[in-house]
Design a protein around this motif. Sequence first.
Motif, PDB file in Angstrom:
ATOM      1  N   ARG A  39      -6.999  13.650  13.594  1.00  0.00           N
ATOM      2  CA  ARG A  39      -7.380  12.332  13.108  1.00  0.00           C
ATOM      3  C   ARG A  39      -6.938  12.278  11.652  1.00  0.00           C
ATOM      4  O   ARG A  39      -7.404  13.053  10.820  1.00  0.00           O
ATOM      5  N   MET A  40      -5.981  11.391  11.342  1.00  0.00           N
ATOM      6  CA  MET A  40      -5.452  11.353   9.982  1.00  0.00           C
ATOM      7  C   MET A  40      -6.316  10.422   9.127  1.00  0.00           C
ATOM      8  O   MET A  40      -6.537   9.273   9.489  1.00  0.00           O
ATOM      9  N   ASP A  41      -6.776  10.932   7.991  1.00  0.00           N
ATOM     10  CA  ASP A  41      -7.622  10.148   7.092  1.00  0.00           C
ATOM     11  C   ASP A  41      -6.851   9.809   5.822  1.00  0.00           C
ATOM     12  O   ASP A  41      -6.037  10.598   5.358  1.00  0.00           O
ATOM     13  N   ARG A  42      -7.180   8.658   5.271  1.00  0.00           N
ATOM     14  CA  ARG A  42      -6.619   8.319   3.967  1.00  0.00           C
ATOM     15  C   ARG A  42      -7.447   9.026   2.898  1.00  0.00           C
ATOM     16  O   ARG A  42      -8.662   8.908   2.857  1.00  0.00           O
ATOM     17  N   SER A  43      -6.774   9.785   2.063  1.00  0.00           N
ATOM     18  CA  SER A  43      -7.468  10.501   1.001  1.00  0.00           C
ATOM     19  C   SER A  43      -6.716  10.207  -0.288  1.00  0.00           C
ATOM     20  O   SER A  43      -5.686  10.818  -0.557  1.00  0.00           O
ATOM     21  N   GLY A  44      -7.185   9.209  -1.043  1.00  0.00           N
ATOM     22  CA  GLY A  44      -6.389   8.706  -2.160  1.00  0.00           C
ATOM     23  C   GLY A  44      -5.136   8.084  -1.574  1.00  0.00           C
ATOM     24  O   GLY A  44      -5.201   7.319  -0.622  1.00  0.00           O
ATOM     25  N   VAL A  45      -3.978   8.436  -2.126  1.00  0.00           N
ATOM     26  CA  VAL A  45      -2.733   7.893  -1.569  1.00  0.00           C
ATOM     27  C   VAL A  45      -2.232   8.723  -0.385  1.00  0.00           C
ATOM     28  O   VAL A  45      -1.303   8.326   0.297  1.00  0.00           O
TER      29      VAL A  45
ATOM     30  N   VAL B  46       0.845  -1.182   0.000  1.00  0.00           N
ATOM     31  CA  VAL B  46       0.000   0.000   0.000  1.00  0.00           C
ATOM     32  C   VAL B  46       0.890   1.245   0.000  1.00  0.00           C
ATOM     33  O   VAL B  46       1.816   1.355   0.792  1.00  0.00           O
ATOM     34  N   ILE B  47       0.600   2.122  -0.929  1.00  0.00           N
ATOM     35  CA  ILE B  47       1.358   3.365  -0.989  1.00  0.00           C
ATOM     36  C   ILE B  47       0.692   4.380  -0.068  1.00  0.00           C
ATOM     37  O   ILE B  47      -0.519   4.573  -0.121  1.00  0.00           O
ATOM     38  N   GLU B  48       1.457   4.980   0.789  1.00  0.00           N
ATOM     39  CA  GLU B  48       0.919   5.995   1.682  1.00  0.00           C
ATOM     40  C   GLU B  48       1.821   7.213   1.578  1.00  0.00           C
ATOM     41  O   GLU B  48       3.007   7.148   1.875  1.00  0.00           O
TER      42      GLU B  48
ATOM     43  N   ARG C  93       2.772  11.081   2.664  1.00  0.00           N
ATOM     44  CA  ARG C  93       2.604  12.018   3.770  1.00  0.00           C
ATOM     45  C   ARG C  93       3.185  13.366   3.369  1.00  0.00           C
ATOM     46  O   ARG C  93       4.202  13.423   2.696  1.00  0.00           O
ATOM     47  N   THR C  94       2.571  14.405   3.834  1.00  0.00           N
ATOM     48  CA  THR C  94       3.138  15.724   3.576  1.00  0.00           C
ATOM     49  C   THR C  94       4.241  15.969   4.604  1.00  0.00           C
ATOM     50  O   THR C  94       4.391  15.223   5.575  1.00  0.00           O
ATOM     51  N   ALA C  95       5.015  17.053   4.399  1.00  0.00           N
ATOM     52  CA  ALA C  95       6.111  17.365   5.316  1.00  0.00           C
ATOM     53  C   ALA C  95       5.580  17.682   6.713  1.00  0.00           C
ATOM     54  O   ALA C  95       6.321  17.653   7.688  1.00  0.00           O
ATOM     55  N   LEU C  96       4.290  17.992   6.802  1.00  0.00           N
ATOM     56  CA  LEU C  96       3.719  18.422   8.083  1.00  0.00           C
ATOM     57  C   LEU C  96       3.027  17.292   8.834  1.00  0.00           C
ATOM     58  O   LEU C  96       2.395  17.525   9.871  1.00  0.00           O
ATOM     59  N   HIS C  97       3.167  16.069   8.321  1.00  0.00           N
ATOM     60  CA  HIS C  97       2.436  14.938   8.898  1.00  0.00           C
ATOM     61  C   HIS C  97       2.628  14.853  10.413  1.00  0.00           C
ATOM     62  O   HIS C  97       1.652  14.744  11.177  1.00  0.00           O
ATOM     63  N   GLU C  98       3.877  14.900  10.865  1.00  0.00           N
ATOM     64  CA  GLU C  98       4.148  14.743  12.294  1.00  0.00           C
ATOM     65  C   GLU C  98       3.527  15.876  13.114  1.00  0.00           C
ATOM     66  O   GLU C  98       3.072  15.671  14.228  1.00  0.00           O
ATOM     67  N   ARG C  99       3.524  17.075  12.550  1.00  0.00           N
ATOM     68  CA  ARG C  99       2.927  18.215  13.241  1.00  0.00           C
ATOM     69  C   ARG C  99       1.415  17.976  13.445  1.00  0.00           C
ATOM     70  O   ARG C  99       0.883  18.289  14.501  1.00  0.00           O
ATOM     71  N   HIS C 100       0.760  17.431  12.417  1.00  0.00           N
ATOM     72  CA  HIS C 100      -0.672  17.161  12.539  1.00  0.00           C
ATOM     73  C   HIS C 100      -0.926  16.127  13.631  1.00  0.00           C
ATOM     74  O   HIS C 100      -1.836  16.273  14.448  1.00  0.00           O
ATOM     75  N   VAL C 101      -0.107  15.072  13.613  1.00  0.00           N
ATOM     76  CA  VAL C 101      -0.294  14.006  14.603  1.00  0.00           C
ATOM     77  C   VAL C 101      -0.079  14.559  16.015  1.00  0.00           C
ATOM     78  O   VAL C 101      -0.878  14.294  16.927  1.00  0.00           O
ATOM     79  N   GLU C 102       0.964  15.370  16.171  1.00  0.00           N
ATOM     80  CA  GLU C 102       1.240  15.970  17.483  1.00  0.00           C
ATOM     81  C   GLU C 102       0.077  16.856  17.940  1.00  0.00           C
ATOM     82  O   GLU C 102      -0.217  16.949  19.132  1.00  0.00           O
ATOM     83  N   ALA C 103      -0.566  17.502  16.968  1.00  0.00           N
ATOM     84  CA  ALA C 103      -1.664  18.403  17.314  1.00  0.00           C
ATOM     85  C   ALA C 103      -2.969  17.639  17.558  1.00  0.00           C
ATOM     86  O   ALA C 103      -4.019  18.238  17.764  1.00  0.00           O
ATOM     87  N   GLY C 104      -2.892  16.320  17.507  1.00  0.00           N
ATOM     88  CA  GLY C 104      -4.071  15.520  17.826  1.00  0.00           C
ATOM     89  C   GLY C 104      -5.015  15.303  16.662  1.00  0.00           C
ATOM     90  O   GLY C 104      -6.187  15.009  16.857  1.00  0.00           O
TER      91      GLY C 104
END
Lengths: 852, 77
Positions: free
Chosen positions: A503-509, A486-488, A490-501
């Motif tokens: 909910r990460m959704d799959r949107s296409g790849v 599965v290809i996933e 992530r943008t450069a800001l992925h970790e920042r979003h996760v830290e900010a709480g």
Amino acid sequence: MGSLRFEGRRVETRDGDTIGSALFRHGVRTFSRSLKSHRRRGLYCATGDCANCLVTVDGVPGERACTTGVREGMRVQRETGWPSTEHDALAINDTLHWAMPVGFYYKVFVRPRWLWEVAEKVIRRTTGTGTLPVTAAAAPKPTRYARVDVLVIGGGVAGLAAAAAAEGRVLLVDEGQIGAAASDPATRAAIERFATQARAAGVELLERHAAIGIYEGPSVPLVGPDELVEVEAARVIVATGAVEAHGVFPGNDLPGVWLARGAARLAALHGVSPGDRAVVVANTDDAAASVQTLRDAGIEVTEVRGRVLEARGSKQVASVTVLTPEGRRAFACDALVLSLGWAPRDTLLRMSPDPEVSGAGDVVLPGCTLAEAAQSGRAAGGGRPVEPRLAEPWPILEEAGYVCVCEDVDVHDLEAAWDEGWTSSEILKRYTTATMGPCQGALCSRHLSSFAESKGAAAGAQGRTTARPPARAPRLEDLIGGVHEVIERRTALHERHVEAGARMDRSGVWMRPGHYGDTNGEIRAVRERVSIMDVSTLGKFWVAGRDARALLDWAFPLDVGAVAPGRARYLLALDEAGYVVDDGLLAALADGTYYLTSTSGGADRMEASLRNWADRLNLHVHLVNQTAHLGAINVAGPYARELLAALSQDDLSRAAIPYPGHAEITVAGVACRAIAVGFVGELSYELHHPRSRSVELWNALLDAGRAWDIRPHGLDALDVLRLEKGHLFVAQDTMPDDHPTKLGLDWAVARDKTSFVGKQALVRMAALPLDRKLVGLRFDGVPQRGAPLSVGERIVGRVTSCAVSDAVGASIGLGWLRTIDGAFPQALVAGDLRATVTPMHFYDATGERPRG
Amino acid sequence: MSLLVVCPTCGERPFSEFSFGGELREVSSPDPAADFARVYLRDNVAGVQDERWFHLLGCRRWVTRSRDTVANRFVEG
């Protein structure tokens, strides 16, 4: 010397043992129970061709006991029968043939319908082989790719001779160990000689890898113990040999009935006697070697030629009747060893009609001598295909006996199916399931066609049935190996979003923040203060070169020439049928080049489309897909300009950054292309910047934004914000055949332009009545996305987007709607709510707010 | 994986790296009626046809290749 655990008991093993040889020496005679009749089945081929000896090894079902080598302490269990294979209460099925006619599933339990529900549970429990280990998570096997000039499948005499004679890069694969299966000394010596030759010629020898099919190309997947190998070969030589023909006569499936090579192998390689008194039916030239091997092992052998009429016995064979040239003769015996003819192991060969795939040795010349095998191998290796020769005589079917041992299909079943009108080999196969068991027809495929032939089937209806992969049963981890990861993204800001709480959704790849815990708070921040969103997933392209404008003018319906440098425009992408496939933005840069964006999911398609037209029209264009190396952050809200001003020295006035338009500015030390657009309906700037600076820029914006109680927003908030503006999401709010008029997007099409992709189609469709369009909706409650829109009993549309909007103070939505008698209805029912058609722009209808 | 497509940049690559662009057609048509035929009515030949292939998982270049649709193999030319 070692041991394995067999159903709780310790079984001694010897060096070189297979599970089958160790268990047989231990006294095991019944290895499985048959699929339907629960008859005892024992070692039969002992060469991995039949499915009688499938056992579960360390929890993994479906291992062939006769070819799987022993390992110290391995746990082995039989798979069929209840309560055990040895004492199987379901053996009563063997007396219930009348209750299980051929085509059982099609005839029984049809009415009453509920009966099947009950019956299925019972049938599922009593049939089948083995139990899948449902708790074990299969790790995908690593896959490697091999490109070779010649792939040889099978490491016998013919295969090795072919490999040694072939030019170029040559790979030889064998599912076992090369030479390990040969039971007579002459064959073993020949294999050693040719293996040495092949090695000297630089052939790569790959053992314990099974070819599971031949696909077009030719392409051959090989399943090894720790890897999957995808082989692309210019030529494939199949040298998988032959197995003694399966004989069909009453009692032919009793334990103690053997195919000769397997019996000889058991005696010669493992020191295990298949019996004390053996009758060998020796109708082939090869049988003499098997007879000698068995005699050398101290077995009392009676050799006869002729037709086997019947074998008798209860738990295992006890006597046999043979029609010899001298007449009917009966023998008492505990092993009946058959060498009746040759069945080529041609499953792989029959999978491919390609001229690049050919055979050598027994597979095309069944029963050939060692010299013939070597000669045909050398010919095939040298690129001279070997003309196949049919093995004769083929053992005829007696009046009873199992044709397909795997699926328990006997001669009576074939006769019954024939009488019911299934009069071709392919249809007999489907109706009776003969050839469809674990051995994939290795033993019975030719019997099926000879049965059809003997019945006088029409020409073309009596041939061999088509062979299909897999030739060997792959495991789930083999099937999920390789390209299926599965290809996933992530943008450069992925970790920042996760830290900010978030909910990460799959949107296409892509992985994108759905929300940060408070969607309504995020919406308010955009509408009332300022908010940021990671939009790095947008497709981003730079288009330059002499013909850049010509390409864009052709590829898109907007008038590119009307976009002055420094300005930006909404971009609609149509296909050749005039239907909307994507949308985005086009920005004209100062140097005559262009920057454009597409939706996150549409980037690949937009690139492919632009490159196609540049190629077809011979345009001089440079297209750079910057999607991966540029990040983008949308700064939106009434205080967006104030926030940027706190971090930038640049002029942010409308004179410097027009709406819609763009400028190069520096924000928090990061060079950005700021694009002023209005997707969410507030003053906003998309800051496109190098991906490596994304985190820095994001942090600076959040830091400086504290004065306005800034917070980031996610996709859930965006969905409401753009809906309030009546901005559609392509694919969510559109249908595959929506042209711009149906979506109210005529303003985005420059109809005066002489030509663009989809123009002719739009002209043609403009003459047709508009029978469907996207509309704005208001509801008197909270509707469901996807709810049908109806007038009375008639469904006339569907809700594609909806939300309860605080900013509008209403429950709003978008949906498509069909005409009734040429007019669009205004009052609708959406589920159990009332819906009214309204204009699509719910919020700030005049569009003042984004102008700032 | 199976069929190999010759890409001028990357050489012979499995077709699964490519996106199929359909049979080669004219890029435009003189009038809407002809355009309808161009867009919707395919020749669907049983034999050799010219096709477009896009090397999506490679160099992202379009190529036109002739393929025998019956034997499913590319032919020279």
